[in-house]
Design a protein around this motif. Structure first.
Motif, mmCIF file in Angstrom:
data_model
loop_
_atom_site.group_PDB
_atom_site.id
_atom_site.type_symbol
_atom_site.label_atom_id
_atom_site.label_comp_id
_atom_site.label_asym_id
_atom_site.label_seq_id
_atom_site.Cartn_x
_atom_site.Cartn_y
_atom_site.Cartn_z
ATOM 1 N N HIS A 56 -10.180 -1.764 -21.705
ATOM 2 C CA HIS A 56 -10.366 -1.003 -20.473
ATOM 3 C C HIS A 56 -10.604 -1.912 -19.269
ATOM 4 C CE1 HIS A 56 -11.317 2.164 -23.501
ATOM 5 N NE2 HIS A 56 -10.591 2.880 -22.666
ATOM 6 N N ASN A 59 -7.471 -3.031 -17.199
ATOM 7 C CA ASN A 59 -6.996 -2.118 -16.163
ATOM 8 C C ASN A 59 -7.880 -2.136 -14.928
ATOM 9 O OD1 ASN A 59 -4.563 -1.176 -17.019
ATOM 10 N ND2 ASN A 59 -5.218 0.937 -17.337
ATOM 11 N N ARG A 60 -9.201 -2.305 -15.126
ATOM 12 C CA ARG A 60 -10.115 -2.362 -13.972
ATOM 13 C C ARG A 60 -9.869 -3.597 -13.126
ATOM 14 N NH1 ARG A 60 -16.190 -2.029 -15.321
ATOM 15 N NH2 ARG A 60 -16.252 -2.300 -13.057
ATOM 16 N N SER A 62 -6.932 -5.442 -13.165
ATOM 17 C CA SER A 62 -5.534 -5.641 -12.813
ATOM 18 C C SER A 62 -5.229 -5.062 -11.436
ATOM 19 C CB SER A 62 -4.631 -4.982 -13.859
ATOM 20 O OG SER A 62 -3.288 -4.993 -13.417
ATOM 21 N N GLU A 64 -2.509 -3.794 -10.630
ATOM 22 C CA GLU A 64 -1.571 -2.692 -10.852
ATOM 23 C C GLU A 64 -1.803 -2.110 -12.246
ATOM 24 O OE1 GLU A 64 2.495 -4.574 -12.297
ATOM 25 O OE2 GLU A 64 1.710 -5.642 -10.538
ATOM 26 N N PRO A 65 -1.512 -0.827 -12.438
ATOM 27 C CA PRO A 65 -1.725 -0.224 -13.768
ATOM 28 C C PRO A 65 -0.809 -0.842 -14.813
ATOM 29 C CG PRO A 65 -0.568 1.293 -12.294
ATOM 30 C CD PRO A 65 -0.987 0.129 -11.463
ATOM 31 N N LEU A 66 -1.334 -0.995 -16.013
ATOM 32 C CA LEU A 66 -0.574 -1.593 -17.109
ATOM 33 C C LEU A 66 -0.527 -0.616 -18.278
ATOM 34 C CD1 LEU A 66 -2.232 -5.102 -16.942
ATOM 35 C CD2 LEU A 66 0.123 -4.596 -16.278
ATOM 36 N N SER A 67 0.584 -0.634 -19.003
ATOM 37 C CA SER A 67 0.723 0.290 -20.123
ATOM 38 C C SER A 67 -0.207 -0.101 -21.265
ATOM 39 C CB SER A 67 2.167 0.303 -20.630
ATOM 40 O OG SER A 67 2.450 -0.908 -21.311
ATOM 41 N N GLU A 68 -0.537 0.880 -22.060
ATOM 42 C CA GLU A 68 -1.402 0.648 -23.215
ATOM 43 C C GLU A 68 -0.753 -0.332 -24.179
ATOM 44 O OE1 GLU A 68 -3.081 3.229 -27.007
ATOM 45 O OE2 GLU A 68 -2.832 4.203 -25.060
ATOM 46 N N ARG A 71 -1.049 -3.966 -22.931
ATOM 47 C CA ARG A 71 -2.427 -4.448 -23.056
ATOM 48 C C ARG A 71 -2.748 -4.793 -24.499
ATOM 49 N NH1 ARG A 71 -5.998 0.071 -20.556
ATOM 50 N NH2 ARG A 71 -4.106 1.328 -20.690
#
Length: 335
Positions: A56, A59-60, A62, A64-68, A71
């Motif tokens: 988690h 994502n905090r 990064s 930009e959002p990253l796919s599961e 990650r």
């Protein structure tokens, strides 16, 4: 048959190209995570909460959002980043994602600290606490009796009741909470020092010890002089002599003190003018250190009754008034 073979060939080529494309894309995403710099933070402090996982945190941090999937794949290559520790951390701009996570794994927690210096007054400490970063200010607007009530302190005058020390805290702690800790630390130390005190001292209570220790604190910054300064005051108290110490006069003058003590100041009666009153003033005049308290309760044994500043923080000690007056002429009047 030839058509089938050609169709299968095209299918295999398509699948191969697709797999290559997925591989290239996956590698590019992995590289992106490897080289990623954390998102710009409005505050350099970053809090990892209890139970928060690296998965988690990525994502905090990064930009930009990253796919599961990406990650999870990236973390498969970096199992050393799995066990992050809760706490408050300071992240410099431009820190890589991997370095930030490694900081959390290593537990390099950023400790906020405030140093409350001996020899200063409560009002000086309040200003220092107000300037401390990420410390919530609650002292503004509180009178001394109101603060005493918040702290659960019986004395209405709080001077000298807090232990000078460097205190760690976390964002969101308040200046009042720091003073609560400083008060508790002082009570704990003072109780221990009082129990181990020298017998026969002319000091009736731990609070009186604080008063005398605060005077000793203001009289000298030389550590080895403190027990000898204490012996002078103890000798005077035993004989019923007035303490006649300038720091108490200055404290009693309050805002009227302009850097100089005049003859009229020594002759002006205040509860703190030890040239005019017998015994100790009613309260401490500053925050005494552990060393000053120990010197008060374990003073040197001497036959000195006077001392005068020689310069550079040191003092000349005398047994008789005649010797003292000579020292005053030598070290004060000449200067």
């Amino acid at each position: 048959m030839n058509k089938l073979i050609k169709w299968l060939g095209r299918l295999m080529l398509t699948l191969t190209l697709a797999l290559v494309g997925v591989g290239i894309y996956g590698f590019s995403q992995w590289q992106k995570l490897e080289q990623m710099v954390i998102a710009e933070q409005s505050d350099p402090l970053f809090v990892v909460a209890r139970g928060e996982t690296t998965f988690h945190l990525i994502n905090r941090l990064s930009p930009e959002p990253l796919s599961e999937l990406h990650r999870r794949l990236w973390l498969r290559f970096h199992p050393e980043l799995a066990a992050v520790r809760q706490g408050t951390y300071k992240l410099a701009p431009g820190t890589s994602l991997r370095d930030a996570l490694m900081t959390f794994v290593n537990g390099d927690i950023y400790h906020l600290r405030v140093t409350l210096v001996e020899g200063l007054r409560l009002i000086d400490w309040q200003k220092r606490l107000a300037e401390a970063e990420y410390l919530k200010v609650e002292l503004d607007g509180l009178t001394e009796p109101e603060l005493a009530e918040r702290l659960g302190v019986e004395q209405q005058k709080l001077e000298g009741l807090f232990l000078p020390e460097t205190y760690s805290y976390t964002p969101g702690d308040s200046d009042v909470s720091i003073l609560q800790r400083a008060y508790q630390e002082m009570q704990r130390f003072l109780d221990e020092a009082w129990e181990a005190r020298m017998e026969g001292l002319p000091i009736a209570s731990p609070y009186e010890a604080l008063i005398l220790a605060s005077i000793i604190e203001k009289e000298t910054g030389i550590a080895e002089e403190r027990p000898l300064i204490a012996s002078v005051f103890v000798n005077r108290l035993r004989l019923g002599m007035r303490l006649q110490t300038d720091p108490t006069v200055i404290y009693g003058m309050g805002e009227l003190f302009d850097g100089n003590i005049r003859k009229r100041d020594l002759q002006t009666h205040t509860p703190y003018n030890t040239y005019m009153i017998d015994g100790l003033p009613p309260t401490p005049i500053a925050m005494p250190s552990k060393e000053a308290i120990l010197a008060t309760l374990q003073p040197d044994e001497s036959d000195y009754y006077y001392f005068v500043a020689m310069g550079e923080g040191r003092h000349y000690f005398s047994r008789t008034l005649r010797e003292h007056n000579s020292a005053v002429r030598r070290y004060i009047l000449k200067r």
